[in-house]
Scaffold this active site. Structure first.
Site, PDB file in Angstrom:
ATOM      1  N   HIS A 108       0.815  -1.363  -0.024  1.00  0.00           N
ATOM      2  CA  HIS A 108       0.046   0.099  -0.188  1.00  0.00           C
ATOM      3  C   HIS A 108       0.851   1.413  -0.071  1.00  0.00           C
ATOM      4  O   HIS A 108       2.004   1.173   0.594  1.00  0.00           O
ATOM      5  CB  HIS A 108      -0.912  -0.099   1.253  1.00  0.00           C
ATOM      6  CG  HIS A 108      -1.769   1.357   1.372  1.00  0.00           C
ATOM      7  ND1 HIS A 108      -2.899   1.216   0.329  1.00  0.00           N
ATOM      8  CD2 HIS A 108      -1.861   2.285   2.031  1.00  0.00           C
ATOM      9  CE1 HIS A 108      -3.466   2.521   0.694  1.00  0.00           C
ATOM     10  NE2 HIS A 108      -2.952   3.107   1.806  1.00  0.00           N
ATOM     11  N   ASP A 149      -6.621  -2.640   4.204  1.00  0.00           N
ATOM     12  CA  ASP A 149      -5.266  -2.023   4.512  1.00  0.00           C
ATOM     13  C   ASP A 149      -5.157  -2.058   6.101  1.00  0.00           C
ATOM     14  O   ASP A 149      -4.383  -1.196   6.422  1.00  0.00           O
ATOM     15  CB  ASP A 149      -5.279  -0.384   4.028  1.00  0.00           C
ATOM     16  CG  ASP A 149      -5.310  -0.396   2.611  1.00  0.00           C
ATOM     17  OD1 ASP A 149      -4.975  -1.447   1.956  1.00  0.00           O
ATOM     18  OD2 ASP A 149      -5.873   0.682   1.713  1.00  0.00           O
TER      19      ASP A 149
END
Length: 196
Positions: free
Chosen positions: A113, A149
């Site tokens: 990410h 995430d």
């Protein structure tokens, strides 16, 4: 041999970084690890053509051909499982995966990410970091969990946010860091006993 299956949606620069690292450092010979396949939800993903040229098995599973996210994820999992993966690597795969898919690969599904999680999950991370006045930004490699995430952090790479940075300039600096930390984190996860 521990097989890696990499999922992409576009150019696959992180996928290519992993493939290059695996070859340059002889992961197969030294660690029994290889990139077995590259899969995409888009048949026209440029990364698929690159992987094919490198002699890696490729396939696409079009998410638009399935009536639901669950049906797509089931078809994708069947294609992944044909390669007996020790690790499934998300490398610019632009689909949110269902909890059932995530559970099927629990402990062996990894993502990168473009922020220093837990800061800035989701999209537009670079502009958000600039807008927040951050002095540093970066990328995070993490295990995938059902919450977006939010999985356990495996590695992070930090870059400065410089005066006058645009989101695109910062993104390029972060991407270079991604190409360094993702292959290392993937190999570390596989050689530390994760997967099968």
């Amino acid at each position: 041999m521990k097989n890696i299956v990499i999922l992409i949606s576009g150019g696959g620069s992180n996928m290519a970084a992993i493939v290059r690292a695996a070859r340059a450092h002889d992961w197969a010979g030294r660690h029994g690890v290889r990139v077995a396949a590259v899969l995409s939800n888009r048949a026209d993903a440029a990364g698929l053509a690159w992987a094919r040229q490198e002699g890696i098995a490729t396939a696409s599973v079009d998410h638009r051909a399935h009536a639901s996210r669950e049906a797509f994820d089931a078809a994708l999992a069947a294609e992944i499982d044909a390669h007996d993966p020790a690790l499934v690597v998300l490398a610019g795969f632009m689909r949110i995966l269902t909890p059932g898919f995530v559970a099927h690969y629990a402990g062996r599904l990894v993502n990168i990410h473009p922020s220093l999680l837990p800061a800035f999950p989701g999209l537009n991370t670079h502009q958000r970091a600039i807008d927040a006045g951050c002095r540093v930004a970066g990328a995070t490699v993490h295990l995938v969990t059902p919450e977006l995430d939010a999985g356990p952090i495996l590695a992070q790479g930090v870059v400065p946010v410089l005066p006058g940075d645009s989101a695109d300039v910062l993104a390029a600096r972060v991407l270079a860091q991604e190409h360094a930390i993702y292959p290392a984190a993937v190999l570390q996860l596989l050689t530390a006993g994760a997967g099968r």
